[in-house]
Design an enzyme around this catalytic site. Structure first.
Site, PDB file in Angstrom:
ATOM      1  N   GLU A   1       0.930  -1.170  -0.081  1.00 44.66           N
ATOM      2  CA  GLU A   1       0.071  -0.042  -0.007  1.00 44.66           C
ATOM      3  C   GLU A   1       0.946   1.417   0.038  1.00 44.66           C
ATOM      4  O   GLU A   1       2.100   1.180   0.809  1.00 44.66           O
ATOM      5  CB  GLU A   1      -0.866   0.129   1.036  1.00 44.66           C
ATOM      6  CG  GLU A   1      -1.732   1.222   1.261  1.00 44.66           C
ATOM      7  CD  GLU A   1      -3.049   1.303   2.341  1.00 44.66           C
ATOM      8  OE1 GLU A   1      -2.796   0.440   3.043  1.00 44.66           O
ATOM      9  OE2 GLU A   1      -3.819   2.121   2.169  1.00 44.66           O
TER      10      GLU A   1
ATOM     11  N   HIS B   1      -9.515  -3.719   9.737  1.00 47.64           N
ATOM     12  CA  HIS B   1      -9.462  -3.868   8.436  1.00 47.64           C
ATOM     13  C   HIS B   1     -10.027  -5.072   7.675  1.00 47.64           C
ATOM     14  O   HIS B   1     -10.384  -4.821   6.340  1.00 47.64           O
ATOM     15  CB  HIS B   1      -7.928  -3.233   7.776  1.00 47.64           C
ATOM     16  CG  HIS B   1      -7.865  -2.047   7.722  1.00 47.64           C
ATOM     17  ND1 HIS B   1      -8.637  -1.063   7.344  1.00 47.64           N
ATOM     18  CD2 HIS B   1      -6.630  -1.159   8.166  1.00 47.64           C
ATOM     19  CE1 HIS B   1      -8.028   0.323   7.367  1.00 47.64           C
ATOM     20  NE2 HIS B   1      -6.848   0.207   7.996  1.00 47.64           N
TER      21      HIS B   1
ATOM     22  N   ASN C   1      -2.416  -6.284   5.230  1.00 48.76           N
ATOM     23  CA  ASN C   1      -2.383  -7.335   4.218  1.00 48.76           C
ATOM     24  C   ASN C   1      -3.287  -8.552   4.510  1.00 48.76           C
ATOM     25  O   ASN C   1      -3.151  -8.994   5.622  1.00 48.76           O
ATOM     26  CB  ASN C   1      -1.259  -7.939   3.906  1.00 48.76           C
ATOM     27  CG  ASN C   1       0.103  -6.781   3.954  1.00 48.76           C
ATOM     28  OD1 ASN C   1      -0.084  -5.839   3.097  1.00 48.76           O
ATOM     29  ND2 ASN C   1       0.870  -6.801   4.717  1.00 48.76           N
TER      30      ASN C   1
ATOM     31  N   GLU D   1     -10.125   4.157   6.207  1.00 47.15           N
ATOM     32  CA  GLU D   1      -9.108   4.539   7.246  1.00 47.15           C
ATOM     33  C   GLU D   1      -9.878   5.044   8.487  1.00 47.15           C
ATOM     34  O   GLU D   1      -9.690   4.779   9.686  1.00 47.15           O
ATOM     35  CB  GLU D   1      -7.892   5.252   6.957  1.00 47.15           C
ATOM     36  CG  GLU D   1      -6.963   4.686   5.938  1.00 47.15           C
ATOM     37  CD  GLU D   1      -6.365   3.242   6.587  1.00 47.15           C
ATOM     38  OE1 GLU D   1      -6.680   2.943   7.769  1.00 47.15           O
ATOM     39  OE2 GLU D   1      -5.700   2.430   5.935  1.00 47.15           O
TER      40      GLU D   1
ATOM     41  N   HIS E   1      -6.850  -2.233  14.874  1.00 51.91           N
ATOM     42  CA  HIS E   1      -7.118  -1.448  13.755  1.00 51.91           C
ATOM     43  C   HIS E   1      -6.801  -2.289  12.655  1.00 51.91           C
ATOM     44  O   HIS E   1      -7.820  -2.532  11.838  1.00 51.91           O
ATOM     45  CB  HIS E   1      -6.204  -0.325  13.681  1.00 51.91           C
ATOM     46  CG  HIS E   1      -6.198   0.588  12.454  1.00 51.91           C
ATOM     47  ND1 HIS E   1      -6.914   1.804  12.338  1.00 51.91           N
ATOM     48  CD2 HIS E   1      -5.802   0.407  11.228  1.00 51.91           C
ATOM     49  CE1 HIS E   1      -6.943   2.155  11.277  1.00 51.91           C
ATOM     50  NE2 HIS E   1      -5.997   1.152  10.565  1.00 51.91           N
ATOM     51  N   GLU E   2      -5.794  -2.914  12.518  1.00 54.78           N
ATOM     52  CA  GLU E   2      -5.354  -3.803  11.333  1.00 54.78           C
ATOM     53  C   GLU E   2      -6.368  -4.910  11.288  1.00 54.78           C
ATOM     54  O   GLU E   2      -6.744  -5.241  10.358  1.00 54.78           O
ATOM     55  CB  GLU E   2      -4.062  -4.288  11.360  1.00 54.78           C
ATOM     56  CG  GLU E   2      -2.883  -3.160  11.541  1.00 54.78           C
ATOM     57  CD  GLU E   2      -3.015  -1.979  10.678  1.00 54.78           C
ATOM     58  OE1 GLU E   2      -3.353  -2.104   9.403  1.00 54.78           O
ATOM     59  OE2 GLU E   2      -2.535  -0.857  10.972  1.00 54.78           O
TER      60      GLU E   2
ATOM     61  N   GLY F   1       2.969   2.404  11.074  1.00 54.03           N
ATOM     62  CA  GLY F   1       2.582   1.609  12.067  1.00 54.03           C
ATOM     63  C   GLY F   1       2.428   0.350  11.780  1.00 54.03           C
ATOM     64  O   GLY F   1       3.251  -0.720  12.305  1.00 54.03           O
ATOM     65  N   ALA F   2       1.604  -0.422  10.976  1.00 58.62           N
ATOM     66  CA  ALA F   2       1.399  -1.678  10.438  1.00 58.62           C
ATOM     67  C   ALA F   2       0.332  -1.480   9.177  1.00 58.62           C
ATOM     68  O   ALA F   2       0.063  -0.347   8.756  1.00 58.62           O
ATOM     69  CB  ALA F   2       0.469  -2.268  11.699  1.00 58.62           C
ATOM     70  N   MET F   3       0.339  -2.767   8.619  1.00 54.01           N
ATOM     71  CA  MET F   3      -0.452  -2.926   7.426  1.00 54.01           C
ATOM     72  C   MET F   3      -1.126  -4.178   7.457  1.00 54.01           C
ATOM     73  O   MET F   3      -0.802  -5.264   7.548  1.00 54.01           O
ATOM     74  CB  MET F   3       0.690  -3.024   6.337  1.00 54.01           C
ATOM     75  CG  MET F   3       0.202  -3.064   5.044  1.00 54.01           C
ATOM     76  SD  MET F   3      -0.675  -1.801   4.274  1.00 54.01           S
ATOM     77  CE  MET F   3      -2.113  -2.593   3.297  1.00 54.01           C
TER      78      MET F   3
HETATM   79  N1  TRP Z   1      -3.302   0.933   5.786  1.00 54.94           N
HETATM   80  C1  TRP Z   1      -2.217   0.943   6.728  1.00 54.94           C
HETATM   81  C2  TRP Z   1      -2.943   1.086   8.137  1.00 54.94           C
HETATM   82  O1  TRP Z   1      -3.740   1.978   8.170  1.00 54.94           O
HETATM   83  C3  TRP Z   1      -1.342   2.264   6.792  1.00 54.94           C
HETATM   84  C4  TRP Z   1      -0.199   2.165   5.637  1.00 54.94           C
HETATM   85  C5  TRP Z   1      -0.396   3.025   4.237  1.00 54.94           C
HETATM   86  C6  TRP Z   1       1.148   1.780   5.629  1.00 54.94           C
HETATM   87  N2  TRP Z   1       0.639   2.979   3.600  1.00 54.94           N
HETATM   88  C7  TRP Z   1       1.536   2.252   4.319  1.00 54.94           C
HETATM   89  C8  TRP Z   1       1.912   0.909   6.450  1.00 54.94           C
HETATM   90  C9  TRP Z   1       2.976   1.840   4.087  1.00 54.94           C
HETATM   91  C10 TRP Z   1       2.990   0.894   6.161  1.00 54.94           C
HETATM   92  C11 TRP Z   1       3.658   1.304   4.984  1.00 54.94           C
HETATM   93  O2  TRP Z   1      -3.065   0.671   8.838  1.00 54.94           O
HETATM   94 ZN    ZN Z   2      -5.539   1.703   8.656  1.00 56.68          ZN
END
Ligand code: TRP
Ligand code: ZN
Length: 886
Positions: A129, A309, A273, A328, A305-306, A269-271
């Site tokens: 992302e 999602h 996936n 978000e 949060h993750e 922070g985190a993603m």
């Molecule tokens: N979608 C992620 C979240 O809300 C955040 C995110 C977007 C992200 N781009 C990123 C995380 C690039 C790491 C690197 O939680």
């Molecule tokens: Zn998010």
């Protein structure tokens, strides 16, 4: 910079130009031959013409790829049969349906941008992302192309024993040459930004969760082996999140396995996936000895949060990146209410609003101001902003306030049901809520379209003869870049009326036949000005307006300090109680600033002092709330309340007030500190956290008395404590006092914790925010320390970021040294990691709000950055917009 030379400048993407994808991908088979220097990717795509589109060139996005070959329906394409440039691969004349095989090579160990596939420590991992997948292979890299992915990974078995991707593990095997392979299949169609791959020598902590329909889900957290004792808290948080989403939103998890991987080098922070969340190690690893209460709290909310999602983002995703707040804003709102349910709702709301006001209001008042649904961007990475996240959450929260809890649940059920498996817009979200509740939110939708923080002016009038109280609400919204005038918002304003004993009064409106049942009522302001007439009001009330911060607006309500003190003591809405105290502190502090500017003698308001004393003496009040109520607004927030921010006077005023409070109430701080000091084994729960926060607050006031004995106290706290919350609080206070004790404490702390990155980052941060005059020199020296690596975003944020954002007196030093330092770091970072470089620029967001001398110095630094050739799109966009600021 010559802004007219647009030919090489990065180009703008417009919401108005949205077109559906021309070709769809029904299936993607990815084959990875993993190696950290050179990874080969074979992508086989089953493609077909989108029935909603017309035939034409088939265009794939690509970035920093070595293209090896292209085959269409099994036949190799000659160079003349496709076009490839630095951003795309274009194949003309494709059939309506076809299979494409694309082979590319990539170089994970040279990837310092941390987008796409990169090497971190002893790991290989991905971040896709928003537009990172195009750095892995050529692909229609946009969220409205949803595909079923099957991923095969082949690699050396010794170096990469664990190999993960999205979905379920289907098969695995060994080759004779020491390599092994795995195949993962994700049955849920997903956009490319949710793709993930991880490989490395990882420890795995496993657990399980039984879903509401009785399915068993395996939970796994993967970490570097040295962190294997740090997973418990994240696992507990994950199970809490899964349960909460079932109970509150009726959402169940949908794969057999849910995995979290901790990575040391990570841009955010985190993603989320699909099935394979990747986390910044700092946002997942915790033990009481290494992580503070704030860390524990943040980890719980980020894990949630993750996880959330999975429905708000993955099952239902965004049509395009202008819709980012669809996932978000909604997901932040969900994680905030999760945290409120699991901890203290009042404290959660105070923290959320504090963050919104200090960060988002500043963004909304500055050159990067944009709507929750923006209309254009140059670099989408720059739009992962507090406006999209935090204001977006407030917008969803207001919808919930308007339709009520049950109505909101009906709305979200319809939304998930109607759009499952689709890529949709914020309009679709609002439509689902409207349809489920038969309500019209068309005016409300302006919150998505118009930038800027509305101002809400309150005037009241009381008629003792008629026993009527009228409340007049008036709204306006300042101009923002590209939006000169604004239309009226639909603003939910929660109001209560208090009598002179502090009891809530009845709130019957003149046009109503019967009394209103309840202490707080939500008024809808939809016009520029509206008056609400309350009848049967037996005495002149004090109105408590915008309870719970029911809308993200700036409240202009001229209460006297006496009235604020009254609300601070009596309001039944704990948020407004806290807020009245903050407003009182702001009034008092700005008066001191004024006295400093006029060189008057300084004195602290006895009214404020007596209120604080009462709060500190209140045995009924939650200690966490006491701590919040005794915390002075930050220097940054005070600066934002002045037409021209006077950094030095603000610093001096705040230090003065803090010391006065400390000296006057010293016996009380002492007593509270001692009573909270009963040694007790660390536990992460609301009650103990509250006690620690009040204890540390008392210590910080005691330290502000400048009594050398208090330094001994900090030292003692550091010596006897079993947890990082108290250890760091002690160190933080010691670091503000020059002397050998300080140096000794810092050295000892480092020696004890140098093996632990998360703790070392705290060590960097406390030094970066030190009040001592040589702080910038120290920061520069620390950049050469073994503890610091400019390629690691956590290090950069801990040291450079903390200095520039949270040390205003030194960052804004009159000689411009702070600004020059930042410019130099940004130019260095931009070559390595544009996303991190662009974020650091945020420290200059409000540059127009300082005195002329400082503005000139900041402008010079911005111009120095802008003059650099080959700037990334990230930094280019922000520096250009900042320089255009009026
Ligand atoms: N979608 C992620 C979240 O809300 C955040 C995110 C977007 C992200 N781009 C990123 C995380 C690039 C790491 C690197 O939680
Ligand atoms: Zn998010």
């Amino acid at each position: 910079m010559d802004l007219s030379s647009t030919e090489q400048s990065p180009k703008m993407t417009l919401l108005a130009n949205y077109q559906v994808p021309r070709y769809l991908v029904d299936e993607a088979l990815l084959h990875f031959d993993l190696d950290k220097a050179k990874t080969r990717v074979i992508s086989t795509l089953k493609m077909r013409l989108n029935p909603a589109s017309e035939a034409g060139d088939c265009v794939f996005d690509g970035d920093s790829l070595d293209l090896i070959s292209v085959k269409l329906n099994g036949k190799s394409l000659a160079d003349s049969e496709y076009k490839v440039d630095s951003k795309s691969l274009i194949i003309p004349n494709v059939p309506e349906q076809f299979e494409l095989e694309i082979i590319t090579e990539i170089h994970p160990d040279q990837n310092t941008a941390l987008e796409g596939l990169y090497h971190s420590g002893r790991l290989l991992c991905t971040q896709c992302e928003a537009e990172g997948f195009r750095r892995i292979t050529y692909y229609p890299d946009r969220p409205d192309v949803m595909t079923v992915f099957t991923v095969t990974i082949v690699a050396d078995a010794k170096q990469w024993p664990v190999m993960l991707s999205n979905g379920n593990l289907e098969e695995q095997g060994q080759f004779n040459d020491g390599r092994h392979w795995v195949r993962w299949h994700d049955p849920h169609p997903k956009p490319s930004y949710l793709f993930a791959l991880v490989a490395g020598d990882l420890y795995c902590q496993q657990d399980h969760f039984t879903t509401m329909s009785g399915r068993e889900v395996t939970l796994r957290i993967y970490v570097d082996p040295e962190n294997k004792h740090k997973c418990d808290h994240a696992l507990v948080s994950l199970k809490q999140s899964m349960k909460w989403d079932e109970e509150v939103y009726g959402r169940e998890y949908d794969l057999d396995v849910f995995m979290i991987v901790a990575v040391n080098d990570f841009n955010m922070g985190a993603m989320e996936n699909k099935g394979l969340n990747i986390f910044n190690a700092a946002c997942v690893l915790a033990t009481p000895e290494t992580a503070t209460d704030d860390d524990f709290y943040t980890i719980q909310s980020i894990v949630a949060h993750e996880y959330f999602h999975n429905w708000s983002g993955n099952r239902v995703t965004c049509r395009d990146w202008f819709q980012l707040s669809l996932k978000e804003g909604f997901t932040v709102m969900r994680d905030q209410s999760f945290s409120a349910d699991l901890n203290s709702a009042a404290v959660q709301r105070i923290d959320d609003v504090n963050g919104l006001r200090s960060m988002q209001f500043a963004e909304d008042a500055g050159p990067m101001a944009h709507p929750v649904r923006p209309n254009s961007y140059i670099e989408i990475s720059n739009f992962y902003t507090v406006t999209i996240y935090e204001k977006g959450a407030e917008v969803v929260r207001m919808i919930k306030t308007l339709v009520g809890d049950k109505g909101f649940r009906k709305g979200t059920d319809l939304y998930f049901d109607r759009h499952d498996g689709q890529a949709v817009t914020t309009d679709d979200f609002v439509k689902a809520i409207e349809d489920a509740n038969s309500i019209d939110l068309s005016q409300f939708k302006r919150w998505y379209e118009q930038a800027g923080t509305p101002e809400l002016t309150v005037n009241t009038q009381y008629d003792p003869v008629q026993q009527r109280f009228s409340l007049t609400l008036r709204q306006s919204c300042p101009a923002t870049p590209g939006q000169e005038t604004k239309l009226d918002f639909h603003i939910p304003v929660a109001v209560g009326l208090l009598d002179s004993d502090g009891n809530n009064m009845p709130m019957q409106l003149a046009q109503e036949k019967t009394a209103y049942d309840g202490d707080t009522r939500v008024l809808s302001l939809t016009e520029t000005e509206q008056t609400f007439e309350f009848i049967h009001v037996s005495e002149e009330p004090v109105a408590s307006v915008l309870r719970g911060f029911s809308a993200p607006v700036k409240l202009k309500y001229d209460l006297t300090n006496t009235q604020l003190a009254f609300l601070m003591a009596h309001d039944t809405d704990s948020f407004n109680r806290w807020d009245a105290g903050q407003q009182l502190m702001i009034n008092v502090l700005l008066q001191i600033v004024d006295d400093i500017q006029k060189q008057n003698t300084l004195a602290l308001s006895p009214l404020l002092l007596s209120q604080l004393e009462a709060v500190l003496n209140d045995e009924q009040l939650d200690p966490a709330l006491i701590a919040k109520m005794l915390t002075l607004p930050t220097e940054n927030y005070l600066a934002a309340q002045m037409p021209v921010a006077d950094v030095d006077a603000i610093h001096q005023a705040r230090e003065f007030a803090k010391r006065q409070i400390a000296v006057s109430l010293k016996p009380l701080f002492n007593a509270r500190y001692e009573s909270l000091s009963k040694q007790k084994k660390y536990q992460f729960n609301a009650e103990d956290m509250a006690a620690r926060s009040l204890k540390n607050l008392c210590l910080s006031y005691l330290a502000a008395t400048a009594d050398p004995l208090q330094m001994q106290r900090c030292l003692r706290q550091m010596k006897v404590t079993d947890n990082m919350t108290e250890l760091l609080a002690g160190l933080r206070l010691m670091v503000d006092q020059a002397g050998s004790e300080r140096e000794h404490a810092l050295r000892a702390f480092y020696e004890q914790w140098k093996h632990d990155r998360q703790v070392v980052d705290k060590w960097l941060s406390v030094q970066a925010v030190s009040k001592l005059p040589d702080t910038l020199l120290r920061v520069k020296a620390l950049m050469k320390h073994e503890a610091f690596n400019i390629k690691n975003p956590n290090n950069v944020r801990a040291l450079i970021g903390q200095f520039c954002r949270n040390n205003p007196v030194h960052f804004h030093a009159k000689d411009g040294s702070g600004y020059r330092f930042l410019a130099e770091q940004i130019l260095k970072l931009d070559k390595l990691n544009p996303q991190v470089a662009a974020r650091m620029l945020g420290a200059l967001n409000s540059w127009r709000r300082y005195d002329i001398e400082r503005q000139e110095l900041m402008k010079a630094s911005l111009e120095e950055i802008a003059a650099q050739k080959d700037l990334s799109a990230d930094v280019y966009e922000i520096v250009t917009k900042y320089l255009a600021a009026q």
